[in-house]
Design a protein around this motif. Sequence first.
Motif, short mmCIF file in Angstrom:
data_model
loop_
_atom_site.label_atom_id
_atom_site.label_comp_id
_atom_site.label_asym_id
_atom_site.label_seq_id
_atom_site.Cartn_x
_atom_site.Cartn_y
_atom_site.Cartn_z
N HIS A 117 3.71 1.05 -4.66
CA HIS A 117 2.65 0.55 -3.66
C HIS A 117 2.27 -1.02 -4.66
O HIS A 117 3.20 -1.59 -5.62
CB HIS A 117 1.14 0.33 -3.97
CG HIS A 117 0.82 1.97 -3.05
ND1 HIS A 117 1.06 3.69 -4.00
CD2 HIS A 117 0.54 2.39 -1.81
CE1 HIS A 117 0.91 4.16 -2.72
NE2 HIS A 117 0.40 3.77 -1.67
N ARG A 142 -4.61 -6.28 -2.90
CA ARG A 142 -5.13 -5.06 -3.15
C ARG A 142 -5.37 -4.99 -4.41
O ARG A 142 -4.26 -5.71 -5.80
CB ARG A 142 -4.36 -4.27 -2.52
CG ARG A 142 -4.14 -3.01 -2.80
CD ARG A 142 -3.59 -1.83 -1.58
NE ARG A 142 -3.31 -0.75 -1.91
CZ ARG A 142 -3.25 0.07 -0.79
NH1 ARG A 142 -2.72 -0.26 0.10
NH2 ARG A 142 -3.84 1.25 -1.02
N TRP A 197 -7.06 3.24 -0.87
CA TRP A 197 -6.72 4.85 -0.66
C TRP A 197 -7.85 5.49 0.15
O TRP A 197 -7.49 6.22 1.00
CB TRP A 197 -6.21 5.80 -1.77
CG TRP A 197 -5.29 5.10 -2.74
CD1 TRP A 197 -4.24 4.36 -1.98
CD2 TRP A 197 -5.00 5.16 -3.81
NE1 TRP A 197 -2.98 3.64 -2.95
CE2 TRP A 197 -3.81 4.11 -3.59
CE3 TRP A 197 -5.67 5.84 -4.77
CZ2 TRP A 197 -2.70 4.91 -4.88
CZ3 TRP A 197 -4.98 5.22 -6.52
CH2 TRP A 197 -3.73 5.35 -5.95
N GLN A 214 -0.04 -3.04 9.40
CA GLN A 214 -0.24 -2.58 8.68
C GLN A 214 -0.06 -3.53 7.61
O GLN A 214 -0.65 -3.05 6.37
CB GLN A 214 0.49 -2.05 8.97
CG GLN A 214 1.08 -1.01 7.25
CD GLN A 214 0.39 0.43 7.52
OE1 GLN A 214 -0.09 1.02 8.57
NE2 GLN A 214 -0.41 0.53 6.64
N ASP A 273 -3.67 -2.77 4.72
CA ASP A 273 -2.83 -2.40 3.21
C ASP A 273 -3.54 -3.65 1.58
O ASP A 273 -3.62 -3.47 0.46
CB ASP A 273 -1.08 -2.67 3.22
CG ASP A 273 -0.92 -1.25 3.13
OD1 ASP A 273 -1.53 -0.50 3.79
OD2 ASP A 273 0.55 -1.55 3.94
#
Length: 220
Positions: A43, A2, A181, A172, A176
């Motif tokens: 985050h 990410r 988003w 999850q 992620d």
Amino acid sequence: MRVLLVEDDRMISDATGQALRDAAYAVDCVSDGGAAQLSVNTHQYDVILLDLGLPRLDGFHVLRHLRDHKIATPVLILTARDSLEDRVRGLDAGADDYLIKPFEMDELLARMRAVIRRHGGNSSPVMSNGAIRLDPSTREMEFERTSQRLSAREFSLMQSLLLRPGAILSRQDLEDRIYGWNEEVESNAVEYLIHSIRKKFGNAVIKNVRGLGWMVSKEK
């Protein structure tokens, strides 16, 4: 993996963000320093791409916030400021690398791979747990004498697991790391990717821990 992309030029943000998604990164984009600080406070990211000339709070302020709050996420500055003073100031403030605009995406991706390797204490360009070998530069994966190139999503999932061999990642956790988003995630997206990878390499490549998630074994 990410990525937080902090860039106020919409054209650059859109083009860079799409190129990063094509390269299998999950990308969150913000356009000012205040939003960047909020994002890193709420985050977890594997790398941050940070412009310096931002509205509200400039990039140096964001960088100081990160390091003052002991957030060790690798930061790669992307900026048109090419003076020696700015480069030295950025690196001394805690940036891991400094790339001047305009830049080639291949160079940006290579620098991202390098700072992520260094952050993880890994000098090798190939990720491995001893049984699995994954080359981030080509998305080639090898397991039990089978070698194939992964899709972008498959690569992102395997990269997430190989960053922490032996650790169980939930649905999850993986979502992620694979999706940004604004990306719609189907309820069975992770299971579908795992099924696809197992179809190529066999069921033993990814272990399921019932009720908890998935993992790859620790290095032997």
